[in-house]
Design a protein around this motif. Structure first.
Motif, mmCIF file in Angstrom:
data_model
loop_
_atom_site.group_PDB
_atom_site.id
_atom_site.type_symbol
_atom_site.label_atom_id
_atom_site.label_comp_id
_atom_site.label_asym_id
_atom_site.label_seq_id
_atom_site.Cartn_x
_atom_site.Cartn_y
_atom_site.Cartn_z
ATOM 1 N N GLU A 73 0.852 -1.187 0.000
ATOM 2 C CA GLU A 73 0.000 0.000 0.000
ATOM 3 C C GLU A 73 0.888 1.237 0.000
ATOM 4 N N LEU A 74 0.510 2.226 -0.794
ATOM 5 C CA LEU A 74 1.294 3.446 -0.926
ATOM 6 C C LEU A 74 0.448 4.654 -0.555
ATOM 7 N N THR A 75 1.092 5.634 0.079
ATOM 8 C CA THR A 75 0.431 6.885 0.433
ATOM 9 C C THR A 75 1.372 8.034 0.115
ATOM 10 N N GLY A 76 0.827 9.085 -0.486
ATOM 11 C CA GLY A 76 1.649 10.239 -0.799
ATOM 12 C C GLY A 76 0.963 11.132 -1.806
ATOM 13 N N PRO A 77 1.664 12.110 -2.345
ATOM 14 C CA PRO A 77 1.084 12.990 -3.356
ATOM 15 C C PRO A 77 0.571 12.188 -4.553
ATOM 16 N N ALA A 78 -0.645 12.481 -4.966
ATOM 17 C CA ALA A 78 -1.257 11.730 -6.064
ATOM 18 C C ALA A 78 -0.404 11.806 -7.335
ATOM 19 N N ARG A 79 0.148 12.959 -7.603
ATOM 20 C CA ARG A 79 0.980 13.103 -8.806
ATOM 21 C C ARG A 79 2.140 12.108 -8.803
ATOM 22 N N SER A 80 2.802 11.994 -7.668
ATOM 23 C CA SER A 80 3.971 11.125 -7.586
ATOM 24 C C SER A 80 3.584 9.653 -7.713
ATOM 25 N N LEU A 81 2.456 9.269 -7.128
ATOM 26 C CA LEU A 81 1.996 7.894 -7.270
ATOM 27 C C LEU A 81 1.717 7.570 -8.739
ATOM 28 N N LEU A 82 1.082 8.496 -9.419
ATOM 29 C CA LEU A 82 0.763 8.287 -10.832
ATOM 30 C C LEU A 82 2.025 8.238 -11.696
ATOM 31 N N THR A 83 2.964 9.114 -11.410
ATOM 32 C CA THR A 83 4.178 9.180 -12.216
ATOM 33 C C THR A 83 5.034 7.923 -12.053
ATOM 34 N N GLY A 84 5.090 7.407 -10.839
ATOM 35 C CA GLY A 84 5.945 6.253 -10.578
ATOM 36 C C GLY A 84 5.323 4.912 -10.889
ATOM 37 N N GLU A 85 4.019 4.901 -11.127
ATOM 38 C CA GLU A 85 3.294 3.635 -11.272
ATOM 39 C C GLU A 85 3.920 2.696 -12.296
ATOM 40 N N ARG A 86 4.029 3.121 -13.526
ATOM 41 C CA ARG A 86 4.458 2.207 -14.583
ATOM 42 C C ARG A 86 5.930 1.811 -14.438
ATOM 43 N N THR A 87 6.779 2.759 -14.061
ATOM 44 C CA THR A 87 8.193 2.413 -13.877
ATOM 45 C C THR A 87 8.346 1.361 -12.795
ATOM 46 N N ALA A 88 7.663 1.541 -11.677
ATOM 47 C CA ALA A 88 7.749 0.570 -10.582
ATOM 48 C C ALA A 88 7.225 -0.796 -11.013
ATOM 49 N N LEU A 89 6.084 -0.809 -11.689
ATOM 50 C CA LEU A 89 5.498 -2.077 -12.105
ATOM 51 C C LEU A 89 6.334 -2.769 -13.172
ATOM 52 N N ASN A 90 6.984 -2.000 -14.034
ATOM 53 C CA ASN A 90 7.851 -2.613 -15.050
ATOM 54 C C ASN A 90 8.962 -3.437 -14.403
ATOM 55 N N PHE A 91 9.572 -2.873 -13.359
ATOM 56 C CA PHE A 91 10.615 -3.626 -12.663
ATOM 57 C C PHE A 91 10.038 -4.852 -11.963
ATOM 58 N N VAL A 92 8.971 -4.660 -11.221
ATOM 59 C CA VAL A 92 8.410 -5.748 -10.420
ATOM 60 C C VAL A 92 7.894 -6.877 -11.313
ATOM 61 N N GLN A 93 7.228 -6.532 -12.413
ATOM 62 C CA GLN A 93 6.661 -7.591 -13.263
ATOM 63 C C GLN A 93 7.759 -8.423 -13.929
ATOM 64 N N THR A 94 8.850 -7.763 -14.323
ATOM 65 C CA THR A 94 9.948 -8.476 -14.976
ATOM 66 C C THR A 94 10.716 -9.350 -13.991
ATOM 67 N N LEU A 95 11.031 -8.807 -12.827
ATOM 68 C CA LEU A 95 11.799 -9.569 -11.845
ATOM 69 C C LEU A 95 10.965 -10.690 -11.236
ATOM 70 N N SER A 96 9.680 -10.459 -11.042
ATOM 71 C CA SER A 96 8.813 -11.528 -10.549
ATOM 72 C C SER A 96 8.689 -12.640 -11.583
ATOM 73 N N GLY A 97 8.634 -12.272 -12.856
ATOM 74 C CA GLY A 97 8.591 -13.282 -13.902
ATOM 75 C C GLY A 97 9.842 -14.133 -13.900
ATOM 76 N N THR A 98 10.999 -13.497 -13.720
ATOM 77 C CA THR A 98 12.261 -14.233 -13.666
ATOM 78 C C THR A 98 12.305 -15.145 -12.440
ATOM 79 N N ALA A 99 11.920 -14.617 -11.283
ATOM 80 C CA ALA A 99 11.946 -15.413 -10.049
ATOM 81 C C ALA A 99 10.963 -16.575 -10.112
ATOM 82 N N THR A 100 9.814 -16.359 -10.720
ATOM 83 C CA THR A 100 8.807 -17.417 -10.829
ATOM 84 C C THR A 100 9.311 -18.558 -11.698
ATOM 85 N N LEU A 101 9.932 -18.228 -12.830
ATOM 86 C CA LEU A 101 10.475 -19.258 -13.696
ATOM 87 C C LEU A 101 11.626 -19.991 -13.004
ATOM 88 N N ALA A 102 12.469 -19.245 -12.301
ATOM 89 C CA ALA A 102 13.573 -19.873 -11.574
ATOM 90 C C ALA A 102 13.059 -20.839 -10.515
#
Length: 284
Positions: free
Chosen positions: A94-123
């Motif tokens: 769960e995240l709390t903070g300025p709405a602008r910052s949450l929106l701006t960081g959303e895709r960059t954060a998810l790009n890392f998490v989705q890729t690394l989780s995919g790698t860890a899951t396959l491993a």
């Protein structure tokens, strides 16, 4: 940064800072997030990140760093850690903070998490398939450009092991090195003369090459798609030099490895992103 302990942790922390900064620069350039600017600057918000499928989670430090670099007013409350097995529709954080910052960081954060989780899951799948056969699965350098250490870390989180991190920490003498150096013995001798602490690993394709690598003093020998008859000769000869299999191993074939180690390029090369999403909460 919350990381599972790996020998290259200090290098990894610098890598995270650098790759996150680069990823944010890709999105923002010198202009910023023009869509997020539609939201009032002082508006606060809360959101949570949800995983949409069963998977092994990885990437906590990357997400934390995205929002730290964007806006240190964003707080993250974690519900899981790297290596945890999550079920579909679980809340990751769960995240709390300025709405602008949450929106701006959303895709960059998810790009890392989705890729690394995919790698860890396959491993994790490879580690579980290999465990009953007492085989250790190793990754390779076939990684996404710029995300080498990140994917190596995700492989470790998933339960497999890392081969060399780069060209600097292991002598991996393959067919083209052998041809250029004038043979297996010559290449190994030169490596022995030059090395400090690096292992000398030699790739061989026949039993005769294996014998030469043994006699020349290799630290580990990689068996690259040997014929069945040559493989049987290697196994029968035994010896103290650790053996590694390579060449087109997948989940179905990893149990067929007759060596203590097997290297698998698809661990990091054929990764499929795990599905995550961020949703704003109606409490602000």
């Amino acid at each position: 940064m919350k990381l599972i302990t790996v020998p290259y942790a200090d290098r990894l922390r610098k890598h995270i800072d650098a790759t996150v900064a680069f990823a944010l620069q890709e999105d923002l350039e010198d202009i910023g997030d023009v869509t997020a600017a539609l939201i009032p600057e002082d508006q606060m918000a809360s959101a949570h990140i949800i995983i949409r499928e069963d998977a092994v989670f990885c990437g906590r430090a990357w997400l934390d760093t995205v929002f730290k670099q964007l806006d240190d007013r964003v707080t993250v409350q974690w519900k899981c850690g790297d290596g945890d097995t999550l079920t579909a529709n679980s809340v990751v954080c769960e995240l709390t903070g300025p709405a602008r910052s949450l929106l701006t960081g959303e895709r960059t954060a998810l790009n890392f998490v989705q890729t690394l989780s995919g790698t860890a899951t396959l491993a994790r799948r490879y580690a579980e398939a290999a465990r009953p056969h007492h085989v250790t699965v190793l990754d390779t350098r076939k990684t996404l450009p710029g995300l080498r250490l990140a994917q190596k870390y995700a492989v470790f989180v998933g339960g497999c092991q890392n081969h060399r991190l780069g060209l600097y920490d292991t002598y991996l003498i393959k067919e083209n090195h052998i041809a250029a150096a004038g043979g297996i013995s010559a290449a190994i001798q030169r490596a022995q003369d030059l090395r400090s602490t690096q292992l000398i690993v030699v790739e061989v394709e026949t039993f005769a090459e294996y014998q030469e690598a043994v006699e020349a003093g290799a630290d580990r020998i990689m068996l690259d798609e040997l014929s069945e008859s040559d493989l049987q000769k290697v196994i029968a000869q035994g010896g103290d030099i650790p053996l590694e299999s390579s060449g087109n191993f997948d989940l179905e074939k990893v149990e067929l490895a007759k060596t203590p180690y097997v290297s698998v390029g698809s661990l990091t090369k054929h990764v499929r992103a795990v599905d995550y999403s961020m949703r704003f909460l109606n409490d602000n």
